[in-house]
Enzyme design. Structure first.
Site, PDB file in Angstrom:
ATOM      1  CE  LYS A 173      49.273  44.520  43.530  1.00  0.00           C
ATOM      2  NZ  LYS A 173      49.457  43.621  42.359  1.00  0.00           N
TER       3      LYS A 173
ATOM      4  CB  SER B 262      51.584  40.861  40.120  1.00  0.00           C
ATOM      5  OG  SER B 262      52.268  41.715  39.245  1.00  0.00           O
TER       6      SER B 262
ATOM      7  CB  SER C   5      52.966  44.540  41.213  1.00  0.00           C
ATOM      8  OG  SER C   5      51.752  43.854  40.997  1.00  0.00           O
TER       9      SER C   5
END
Lengths: 484, 496
Positions: free
Chosen positions: A77, A176, A152
């Site tokens: 990420k 997330s 996310s």
């Protein structure tokens, strides 16, 4: 080669049946084929990846040994720092930022032979539940290209789901990783707060943030976690608790495991299709020999409100460093210092980030602190105590991950409250600091994935992984074909 | 005179905030060096630069030093203290917040006993009395960087930031508003600095910024219990400036009030050239710091047994040492204060007093010739070419009558220059005192023969001429005659 099986990759590489170089070639080819549609990656530097794979091969040959994640391609990420590789947090604010150091989890992964493939798309500074808040691109759900992958950590979930990477690192502040795992039919684990070092994870809400791994099997998660878990002196909140051999632990039987179903997670707002799949999942747990009982977590109803005070409050402080002085986006030709601050932040941050910074600043302001932040911290204690009591009776809890299946791109972006409610079943684990995992549970009649959540007591990742492993072996989900 | 009159009608109320840099090798939350004077931004890393993802890790040494300071200042050390974030924007504050302590500081409820009094023009303390000043709190925090707004060729267009100081460990020591004159504030600061030096927790160097002070001051009509509106004064780079700025501010406030005006709560800066304070732009101080507990650090927990051990192992503090010097060595308060201001000087004195068996002489040498010689050569006492032991030997040589006090000064100078002991210097320069009576008598007779007129005058009653004969003998003996012996012999010989 099945790029969705990290365990097989490392076995093959360690036995020299295949080289790390060949593995990353396959992964890069898959990215080249699928990612123009899925748009999971923000940065892939093929030459760097190839060089790194060759190095790993050389290390393996020279040392004539094996590594726990030899040649395993990992997607990361874009809010986790990677030395020399752009790390944007999905924000215009950091569009040009390249960190001079790597996060502790990255150091550990690379030492274990893993290859960082590239950086994945996410909601800006991890604020969001759909990955639509990225300043750069919209990532698509591989099971329905019109729908969001969740967020996310949407890019990381898609990378693993679509076989572009064997493992992925995401981050969790309120769900997330679990929510996108649920939306993309993969496993995502939010470990106990303190289990993984946060050093190098760009802070959103420090007391809630976790680095969180994603994979396609419980075994892969277990080996992944074993490599990256443990005390790090760079992070004072990382726990000194010893790291068990999770791979060995997951093979323990689950027969007789006491499992609770918290009734507060099955009320209003839960989509009937999701409920049906989760109910079936709970029946599967009974069939596995778990002793399933009803439990109560009475303060659950306050969780969303609580979370949306604490997280923005901490975020408002954590994001203060993006002041255009040392790095990141700076507005052209500022008139003076305060103009530089105002315009750089006004232009560099997206609307969701600004909304949370405003909420958080307000909640910490003199005269409001007691009523908001201080009170929210007390409620947080009550929520944690709910879990403490529940875990006196049971070893694990089963709940839905998200109240709905993946929603349409654009559907909620104008309605922040509806977006916040996507987190209703996930935020409590962050508030309580306990481990929680999302695993594939089924598909709706429309072919949309639905995940099942397993929550465990502090530092009981083994229990959570063990139940997930047993469940997935006994009740594999047959997934429809990927769209790409 | 008019101003004096106005000031007399008001009583100042002063509180002080002192920032002391803790003497650690590395910063409070990272491993970077704290060394002063390094090239700009060279002592930095992701942590003290506030890079995304970096986290603080607490420096244990800094905690130890802060705890020792708190204990020495009579504070109760909290077994659990909490770090907090103080949020504000400034270019030299890389994280946009400073890690400090707020609700639960490291130490609280301290008190110090300070000897205070007015000074005469010569620096003598009169009306000396002991006063208790209370300390509200001592907490740990990190320093910010340094902004450079002037002094560079493009300073009209640019400001520069040096983050070498960013993250340097500080103890902030906040007093209660207990001072009623600028002199009391000065005496407290001197006491505080001395205490920190003794503990070895701070080098006390105000020029390098390792000790800084802000003052809060208000005035109220004499006899009133209510506090006036306070003004904060910053940019005070020495204790003398603190005192001058306070005097200026007290007079300013008294005058404003006497003329029916009003004092506004504000921050003012001291201008050392104009010797006045001026208001800082109010925009810069309109802060809501939004304190909240620092989530990146666990509460700091200290074992009570460890705190007790820290307290047990505190060194003798300057105030106690000063008192002991007065009683044990029979020194004046002024000398005791001078000698104890720097621990190494006090140690030197004590060793010298022991070796010489004459503490008062040791004190005189230490505050006199030794201090002078050190100053002239730019040396610290630790580098003194004359050791405390050797100075002790020199004092013994004087006391035994082997050399005169006057010659001793020459011997000392030579010892200081060459680094030799007193005995070889005395031998080498042939400075041994002449106490041998026949030898001295020979010289006396010679002098008598050479000065018949003066001898006649003396014998006819001009007693003052005695000194003339002493001088002549000294001249003949190159100052080596033992004055005591010479005196006796001369008394007799001149009458004969």
């Amino acid at each position: 080669m099945d790029l969705r099986d990290a365990w097989e990759i490392r076995e093959s590489v360690n036995r020299r049946k295949v080289s790390a170089a060949e593995v990353v070639e396959a992964a890069l080819a898959r990215i080249e084929a699928a990612d123009p549609v899925l748009r999971a990656f923000l940065t892939v530097e093929p030459e760097r990846v190839r060089a790194r794979a060759s190095e790993t091969d050389a290390v393996l040959v020279r040392g004539n040994g094996s590594l726990p994640l030899a040649g395993v391609p990992v997607a990361v990420k874009d809010n986790i720092c990677t030395r020399g590789v752009r790390t944007t947090c999905g924000s215009k604010m950091l569009f040009n930022y390249t960190p001079p150091y790597s996060a502790t989890v990255i150091e550990r992964l690379e030492r274990a032979g893993a290859i960082v493939l590239g950086k994945t798309n996410c909601d800006e500074f991890a604020m969001g539940s759909s990955t639509e808040n990225s300043a750069f691109q919209v990532t698509r759900n591989p099971y329905d290209l019109d729908r969001v992958p969740g967020g996310s950590s949407g890019g990381s979930a898609v990378a693993v789901a679509a076989g572009m990477a064997a493992l992925a690192l995401g981050s969790e502040t309120g769900g997330s990783v679990r929510q996108p795992a649920s939306f993309c039919n993969v496993l995502g684990l939010k470990p106990t707060y303190g289990r993984l070092s946060r050093y190098g994870l760009v802070a959103f809400a420090s007391s809630l943030d976790n680095v969180a791994p994603l994979a396609n099997s419980a075994r892969d998660l277990a080996v992944f976690l074993s490599v990256i878990a443990g005390r790090d002196w760079h992070d004072s909140t990382s726990a000194p608790a010893p790291v068990p051999d999770y791979v060995a632990e997951i093979n323990q039987p689950v027969r007789g495991m006491r499992v609770g179903v918290p009734r507060e997670f099955f009320g209003e707002g839960l989509d009937p299709q999701v409920k049906k799949i989760i109910d079936a999942g709970i029946r599967n747990a009974v069939a596995l020999g778990c002793e399933v009982s009803d439990v109560s977590l009475p303060h659950t109803q306050y969780a969303i409100a609580d979370y949306y005070i604490i997280a923005p409050a901490e975020a408002s402080s954590n994001l203060a460093r993006y002041d255009a002085v040392r790095y990141g986006y700076r507005t052209p030709n500022p008139r003076d210092l305060s103009d530089m601050y105002r315009r750089s932040r006004g232009e560099g941050f997206g609307s969701e980030v600004k909304r949370r910074v405003m909420i958080g600043t307000y909640a910490l302001s003199s005269g409001y602190y007691e009523a908001y932040y201080a009170r929210a911290m007390k409620v947080r204690t009550l929520i944690r105590q709910d879990y403490d009591r529940a875990f006196e009776k049971v070893e694990a809890l089963l709940t839905p991950v998200s109240p709905t299946p993946p929603f349409k791109i654009g559907e909620r972006i104008e309605d922040p409250l509806a977006m916040y409610l996507s987190d209703i079943y996930t935020v409590t684990a962050n508030l309580a600091g306990i481990p929680a995992l999302s695993l594939p549970c089924g598909f709706t009649p429309d072919g949309l994935p639905v995940g099942l959540q397993i929550l465990g007591n502090q530092f009981q990742e083994s229990t959570v992984l063990r139940l997930a492993s047993a469940y997935m072996q006994a009740c594999p989900v047959s997934a429809p074909p990927l769209k790409v | 005179m008019r101003a004096e009159g106005i000031v007399m009608e008001f009583e100042p109320v002063i509180g002080l905030e002192v920032h002391a840099q803790l003497l650690t090798n590395s910063k409070l939350f990272c491993g970077c060096s704290t060394r002063f004077g390094a090239p700009p931004n060279s002592n930095t890393c992701p942590v003290c630069l506030g890079l995304p993802g970096a986290l603080p890790a607490l420096n244990r040494k800094a905690v130890t030093l802060a705890v020792r300071s708190a204990l020495a200042l009579g504070c109760a050390v909290n077994p659990t203290s909490i770090f907090a974030r103080k949020n504000y924007f400034y270019p030299d504050l890389p994280k946009g917040y400073q890690i400090s302590q707020y609700d639960r500081p490291l130490g609280q409820h301290g008190r110090v006993e300070v000897c205070s009094g007015e000074r005469t023009a010569a620096g003598q303390i009169v009306n000396r009395r002991k006063k208790i000043f209370r300390i509200t709190r001592l907490h740990m925090e990190e320093d910010a960087g340094k902004s450079l707004h002037e002094g560079l060729p493009d300073s009209d267009r640019k400001s520069y930031v040096d983050l070498n100081r960013s993250g340097v460990p500080l103890a902030e020591i906040v007093s209660e508003p207990d001072f009623r004159s600028s002199q009391e504030a000065y005496d407290y600061l001197t006491h505080l600095r001395k205490t920190l030096l003794y503990l070895g927790v701070c080098d006390g160097n105000m020029e390098e910024g390792s000790l800084r002070c802000d003052a809060n001051v208000s005035v109220r009509p004499k006899g009133s219990d209510a506090f006036g509106t306070k003004v904060e004064i910053k940019n005070l780079n020495s204790f003398r400036f603190v005192q001058r700025a306070l005097d200026y501010e007290i007079e300013r406030q008294a005058r404003v009030l006497a003329e029916g005006g009003r004092i506004y709560q504000e921050t003012r800066l001291w201008d050392e050239v104009k010797e006045s304070t001026f208001p800082m732009r109010s925009k810069e101080e309109a802060h809501d710091y939004r304190y909240f507990p620092e989530p990146d650090l666990l509460p700091l927990k200290l074992q009570p047994a460890w705190i007790e051990e820290m307290e047990r192992t505190l060194p003798e503090l300057p105030h106690a040492r000063e008192e002991r010097f007065v009683t044990e060595y029979d020194l004046s308060h002024e000398d005791a204060m001078l000698l104890t201001s720097i621990p190494a000087v006090a140690d030197y004195f004590e060793e010298c007093a022991r070796n010489s068996g004459n503490p008062r002489a040791a004190a005189n040498w230490a505050v006199g010739d030794l201090t002078y010689a050190l100053k002239a050569s730019g040396k610290e006492i630790e580098e003194s070419p004359v050791s405390a032991r050797e100075l002790g030997v020199l004092i013994r040589t004087i006391d035994s009558g082997e050399i005169s006090g006057k010659i001793a000064k020459t011997v000392f100078e030579e010892m200081f220059r060459s680094g030799e002991g007193s005995a070889p210097v005395i031998r080498r320069l042939g400075l041994v005192q002449i106490s041998d009576e026949p030898a001295l008598l020979g010289v006396i007779e010679k002098v008598k023969a050479a000065n018949p007129r003066q001898l006649a005058d003396y014998r006819s009653g001009k007693d003052k001429l005695f000194g003339y004969f002493v001088g002549q003998v000294m001249k003949e003996t190159q100052g080596q005659a033992n004055p005591k012996v010479l005196n006796e012999l001369l008394q007799k010989a001149l009458r004969e």
